[in-house]
Design a protein around this motif. Structure first.
Motif, PDB file in Angstrom:
ATOM      1  N   ARG A 257       0.705  -1.134  -0.014  1.00  0.00           N
ATOM      2  CA  ARG A 257      -0.023  -0.067  -0.012  1.00  0.00           C
ATOM      3  C   ARG A 257       0.844   1.490   0.261  1.00  0.00           C
ATOM      4  O   ARG A 257       2.063   1.211   0.622  1.00  0.00           O
ATOM      5  CB  ARG A 257      -0.087   0.159   1.803  1.00  0.00           C
ATOM      6  N   PRO A 258      -0.126   2.438  -0.386  1.00  0.00           N
ATOM      7  CA  PRO A 258       1.359   3.824  -0.409  1.00  0.00           C
ATOM      8  C   PRO A 258       1.085   4.405   1.011  1.00  0.00           C
ATOM      9  O   PRO A 258       1.091   4.540   1.491  1.00  0.00           O
ATOM     10  CB  PRO A 258       0.090   4.554  -0.971  1.00  0.00           C
ATOM     11  N   GLY A 259       3.049   4.349   1.259  1.00  0.00           N
ATOM     12  CA  GLY A 259       3.874   4.431   2.356  1.00  0.00           C
ATOM     13  C   GLY A 259       4.050   3.514   2.931  1.00  0.00           C
ATOM     14  O   GLY A 259       4.193   3.459   4.700  1.00  0.00           O
TER      15      GLY A 259
ATOM     16  N   ARG B 287      15.261   8.341  14.193  1.00  0.00           N
ATOM     17  CA  ARG B 287      14.033   9.151  13.686  1.00  0.00           C
ATOM     18  C   ARG B 287      12.968   8.172  12.710  1.00  0.00           C
ATOM     19  O   ARG B 287      11.761   8.744  12.793  1.00  0.00           O
ATOM     20  CB  ARG B 287      15.057   9.912  13.167  1.00  0.00           C
ATOM     21  N   LYS B 288      13.442   7.882  11.836  1.00  0.00           N
ATOM     22  CA  LYS B 288      12.600   7.076  10.981  1.00  0.00           C
ATOM     23  C   LYS B 288      11.928   5.825  11.705  1.00  0.00           C
ATOM     24  O   LYS B 288      10.495   5.998  11.241  1.00  0.00           O
ATOM     25  CB  LYS B 288      13.695   6.159   9.922  1.00  0.00           C
TER      26      LYS B 288
ATOM     27  N   GLY C 170       6.284   5.004  13.066  1.00  0.00           N
ATOM     28  CA  GLY C 170       5.580   5.630  14.224  1.00  0.00           C
ATOM     29  C   GLY C 170       4.485   6.250  14.425  1.00  0.00           C
ATOM     30  O   GLY C 170       2.811   5.789  14.608  1.00  0.00           O
ATOM     31  N   THR C 171       4.823   7.343  14.127  1.00  0.00           N
ATOM     32  CA  THR C 171       4.057   8.625  14.728  1.00  0.00           C
ATOM     33  C   THR C 171       2.789   8.920  13.810  1.00  0.00           C
ATOM     34  O   THR C 171       2.141   9.799  13.474  1.00  0.00           O
ATOM     35  CB  THR C 171       5.052  10.372  14.719  1.00  0.00           C
ATOM     36  N   LYS C 172       3.760   8.344  12.208  1.00  0.00           N
ATOM     37  CA  LYS C 172       2.597   8.691  11.163  1.00  0.00           C
ATOM     38  C   LYS C 172       1.409   7.818  11.283  1.00  0.00           C
ATOM     39  O   LYS C 172      -0.096   8.546  11.421  1.00  0.00           O
ATOM     40  CB  LYS C 172       3.343   8.814  10.048  1.00  0.00           C
TER      41      LYS C 172
ATOM     42  N   ALA D  62      -4.251   6.877  12.245  1.00  0.00           N
ATOM     43  CA  ALA D  62      -5.561   6.451  12.453  1.00  0.00           C
ATOM     44  C   ALA D  62      -6.143   7.001  13.933  1.00  0.00           C
ATOM     45  O   ALA D  62      -6.816   6.794  13.412  1.00  0.00           O
ATOM     46  CB  ALA D  62      -5.126   5.409  13.461  1.00  0.00           C
ATOM     47  N   THR D  63      -5.399   7.997  14.606  1.00  0.00           N
ATOM     48  CA  THR D  63      -6.421   9.261  15.275  1.00  0.00           C
ATOM     49  C   THR D  63      -7.176   9.880  14.089  1.00  0.00           C
ATOM     50  O   THR D  63      -8.252  10.175  14.724  1.00  0.00           O
ATOM     51  CB  THR D  63      -5.296   9.462  16.555  1.00  0.00           C
TER      52      THR D  63
END
Length: 125
Positions: A88-90, A107-108, A113-115, A120-121
């Motif tokens: 899936r994209p990304g 950092r990656k 995880g943040t993305k 989702a949020t």
């Protein structure tokens, strides 16, 4: 974001006192390491553990933000020659990249995880 130690599933205290960098070191897979990993055969149990822990941590963070319980739902099965491979994209191309699951830098790892948590949020809201 919670400290890695807060997310660690350590019922025997063997990870107690370790830094976040030490706890997250298994999630770092450099390009050189990635190239050396064969993509044939079943994924290594350590890879499956990393995959499970990453998505469990993402689910815990989503739960913390939204108040909704969000356990990861991952089904692993052997891929036959006729099975479709998808990406899936990304996201991950799960047929091949599962063997190489990891991130090049801390950092990656944090950005990925943040993305996922942010997306989702936003969907929940």
């Amino acid at each position: 974001m919670p400290r890695a130690a807060d997310l660690a599933q350590d019922s025997y205290g063997s990870w107690e006192g370790k830094s976040d960098a030490e706890l997250l070191a298994d999630f770092i897979v450099t390009r050189k390491q990635r190239r050396a990993i064969p993509i044939i055969g079943d994924p290594d149990p350590d890879v499956l553990w990393r995959l499970d822990m990453f998505y469990t941590a993402v689910g815990l963070r989503i739960e913390e933000r939204s108040g909704l319980v969000t356990p990861p739902m991952i089904e692993m099965k052997p891929m036959g020659a006729s099975d479709d491979c998808f990406s899936r994209p990304g996201g991950w191309s799960l047929c091949q990249d599962i063997h190489r699951f990891g991130f090049e830098t801390f950092r990656k790892l944090a950005e990925a995880g943040t993305k996922l948590v942010d997306d989702a949020t936003a969907a929940i809201e």
